[in-house]
Design an enzyme around this catalytic site. Structure first.
Site, mmCIF file in Angstrom:
data_model
loop_
_atom_site.group_PDB
_atom_site.id
_atom_site.type_symbol
_atom_site.label_atom_id
_atom_site.label_comp_id
_atom_site.label_asym_id
_atom_site.label_seq_id
_atom_site.Cartn_x
_atom_site.Cartn_y
_atom_site.Cartn_z
ATOM 1 N N ARG A 113 -90.852 -15.165 65.256
ATOM 2 C CA ARG A 113 -92.540 -16.135 64.417
ATOM 3 C C ARG A 113 -93.849 -15.660 65.410
ATOM 4 N NH1 ARG A 113 -93.284 -21.547 61.374
ATOM 5 N NH2 ARG A 113 -95.424 -20.874 62.568
ATOM 6 N N LYS A 117 -89.928 -30.043 60.023
ATOM 7 C CA LYS A 117 -90.824 -30.101 58.487
ATOM 8 C C LYS A 117 -89.703 -28.809 57.675
ATOM 9 C CE LYS A 117 -94.886 -28.393 59.992
ATOM 10 N NZ LYS A 117 -94.784 -29.049 61.648
ATOM 11 N N ARG A 128 -103.447 -31.086 56.630
ATOM 12 C CA ARG A 128 -103.209 -31.051 58.140
ATOM 13 C C ARG A 128 -104.880 -31.777 58.353
ATOM 14 N NH1 ARG A 128 -99.505 -26.411 58.800
ATOM 15 N NH2 ARG A 128 -99.475 -26.319 61.054
ATOM 16 N N ARG A 150 -86.732 -20.727 68.812
ATOM 17 C CA ARG A 150 -86.991 -19.926 67.228
ATOM 18 C C ARG A 150 -87.503 -18.951 67.623
ATOM 19 N NH1 ARG A 150 -90.290 -22.709 62.936
ATOM 20 N NH2 ARG A 150 -92.281 -22.162 64.333
ATOM 21 N N ARG A 160 -101.457 -24.854 69.193
ATOM 22 C CA ARG A 160 -101.155 -25.607 67.338
ATOM 23 C C ARG A 160 -100.941 -27.294 68.339
ATOM 24 N NH1 ARG A 160 -96.517 -21.850 67.026
ATOM 25 N NH2 ARG A 160 -95.126 -23.245 65.551
HETATM 26 P P1 AP5 Z 1 -89.292 -26.549 61.674
HETATM 27 O O1 AP5 Z 1 -88.423 -27.148 61.254
HETATM 28 O O2 AP5 Z 1 -89.549 -25.052 61.532
HETATM 29 O O3 AP5 Z 1 -90.023 -26.753 62.465
HETATM 30 P P2 AP5 Z 1 -91.672 -27.120 61.439
HETATM 31 O O4 AP5 Z 1 -92.102 -28.375 61.988
HETATM 32 O O5 AP5 Z 1 -91.518 -26.695 60.920
HETATM 33 O O6 AP5 Z 1 -92.226 -26.014 62.711
HETATM 34 P P3 AP5 Z 1 -93.468 -25.345 62.150
HETATM 35 O O7 AP5 Z 1 -93.620 -24.309 63.039
HETATM 36 O O8 AP5 Z 1 -93.226 -24.114 61.006
HETATM 37 O O9 AP5 Z 1 -95.118 -25.453 62.290
HETATM 38 P P4 AP5 Z 1 -95.941 -25.803 62.362
HETATM 39 O O10 AP5 Z 1 -97.064 -26.956 61.837
HETATM 40 O O11 AP5 Z 1 -96.515 -25.073 63.483
HETATM 41 O O12 AP5 Z 1 -96.349 -24.017 61.144
HETATM 42 P P5 AP5 Z 1 -96.778 -23.463 59.835
HETATM 43 O O13 AP5 Z 1 -95.950 -22.882 59.708
HETATM 44 O O14 AP5 Z 1 -97.032 -25.342 58.738
HETATM 45 O O15 AP5 Z 1 -88.054 -26.363 62.964
HETATM 46 C C1 AP5 Z 1 -88.418 -25.770 64.488
HETATM 47 C C2 AP5 Z 1 -87.727 -25.042 64.951
HETATM 48 O O16 AP5 Z 1 -86.352 -26.515 65.459
HETATM 49 C C3 AP5 Z 1 -86.127 -24.250 64.166
HETATM 50 O O17 AP5 Z 1 -85.474 -22.970 64.650
HETATM 51 C C4 AP5 Z 1 -84.957 -25.159 63.799
HETATM 52 O O18 AP5 Z 1 -84.145 -24.081 63.756
HETATM 53 C C5 AP5 Z 1 -85.393 -26.038 65.081
HETATM 54 N N1 AP5 Z 1 -84.687 -27.618 64.929
HETATM 55 C C6 AP5 Z 1 -84.949 -28.501 63.335
HETATM 56 N N2 AP5 Z 1 -84.824 -29.867 63.947
HETATM 57 C C7 AP5 Z 1 -83.722 -29.373 65.011
HETATM 58 C C8 AP5 Z 1 -83.614 -30.160 65.751
HETATM 59 N N3 AP5 Z 1 -82.883 -31.424 65.006
HETATM 60 N N4 AP5 Z 1 -83.136 -29.932 66.452
HETATM 61 C C9 AP5 Z 1 -83.389 -28.503 67.369
HETATM 62 N N5 AP5 Z 1 -83.479 -27.579 67.021
HETATM 63 C C10 AP5 Z 1 -83.572 -28.393 65.374
HETATM 64 O O19 AP5 Z 1 -98.490 -23.330 60.639
HETATM 65 C C11 AP5 Z 1 -98.160 -21.734 61.010
HETATM 66 C C12 AP5 Z 1 -100.019 -21.744 60.862
HETATM 67 O O20 AP5 Z 1 -100.464 -21.585 59.194
HETATM 68 C C13 AP5 Z 1 -100.818 -22.988 61.544
HETATM 69 O O21 AP5 Z 1 -100.918 -22.872 62.636
HETATM 70 C C14 AP5 Z 1 -102.014 -23.153 60.650
HETATM 71 O O22 AP5 Z 1 -102.670 -22.300 61.196
HETATM 72 C C15 AP5 Z 1 -101.092 -22.559 59.706
HETATM 73 N N6 AP5 Z 1 -101.677 -23.570 58.033
HETATM 74 C C16 AP5 Z 1 -100.007 -23.517 57.939
HETATM 75 N N7 AP5 Z 1 -100.524 -24.876 57.061
HETATM 76 C C17 AP5 Z 1 -102.172 -25.207 56.969
HETATM 77 C C18 AP5 Z 1 -103.271 -26.108 56.350
HETATM 78 N N8 AP5 Z 1 -103.009 -26.961 55.565
HETATM 79 N N9 AP5 Z 1 -104.477 -25.442 56.769
HETATM 80 C C19 AP5 Z 1 -104.379 -24.703 57.793
HETATM 81 N N10 AP5 Z 1 -104.210 -24.086 58.376
HETATM 82 C C20 AP5 Z 1 -102.545 -24.202 57.501
HETATM 83 MG MG MG Z 2 -92.540 -24.732 59.371
#
Ligand code: AP5
Ligand code: MG
Length: 190
Positions: A134, A14, A89, A128, A145
């Protein structure tokens, strides 16, 4: 003006794809995860309240993220459109997003759901962890997660399907190939 919900499990790309979409379409990025990590880094009250949930891989309570989203939307009224990354979410958050957008005369145009195999998600996030350290990229928290995604977030697929806004995109392969698939879907809905 186009508003995109970029949807998918942890590690589905994402954040990576958001960066490319912002460049191509000039959209504003609204990542609740990034905002929350900033709040923690800055030591704010909200950051302190969110940290324990994030460290455990649980969702931060709806009322906190909905209030956060409302503040951000109000502050970017002149944007040519938004990418919502990691929001909504829960069904409650999706309802709140619709309501808040409606107040501004806007709506979600499309929900792009990145489909990636579980083994690949875990591989990406562990990789990552080595690069960025992170806090929630440990195997235990990644598993949690993924569970939370399945139980609380996946029901949103039906929510957007019912509104004919759901588009599934193969999230396996190279970043550029995946981006090409997303662009096709986005351009089709414009
Ligand atoms: P990346 O692009 O970072 O993937 P992502 O989908 O953004 O993954 P996240 O870990 O950020 O998702 P998440 O939903 O757990 O975290 P969030 O910050 O939203 O890619 C991941 C890795 O893969 C990178 O190293 C990238 O380089 C690599 N990559 C990408 N594409 C690739 C490819 N094609 N091939 C190979 N490698 C690739 O949430 C974190 C926490 O915040 C949650 O657990 C929760 O506690 C809280 N939170 C956030 N939003 C909410 C909400 N709306 N409601 C409640 N709690 C929330
Ligand atoms: Mg993300």
């Amino acid at each position: 003006m186009i508003n995109i919900v970029l949807f998918g499990p942890p590690g589905s790309g994402k954040g990576t794809q958001s960066e490319k979409l912002i460049k191509k379409y000039g959209l504003s990025h609204l990542s609740t995860g990034d905002i929350l990590r900033n709040e923690i880094a800055e030591g704010t009250e909200l950051g302190r309240r969110a940290k324990s949930y994030m460290d455990a891989g649980d969702l931060v309570p709806d009322h906190e993220v909905i209030a956060m989203l409302t503040r951000r939307l109000a502050g970017s009224k002149d944007s040519p459109g938004f990418i919502f990354d990691g929001f909504p979410r829960t069904v409650e958050q999706a309802g709140a997003l619709d309501q808040e957008l409606e107040k501004l005369g806007l709506r979600v145009d499309i929900m792009v759901s990145l489909e990636v195999e579980k083994e690949e998600l875990i591989k990406r996030l562990l990789l990552r962890a080595k690069d960025t350290g992170r806090a929630d990229d440990t195997l235990e928290v990644i598993e949690k997660r993924l569970e939370v995604y399945t139980s609380q977030t996946m029901p949103l697929i039906d929510f957007y399907k019912k509104m004919n806004k759901y588009a599934s995109v193969d999230g396996m392969g190279s970043v550029d190939d995946i981006f090409g698939r997303i662009v096709r879907v986005v351009d089709d809905c414009k």
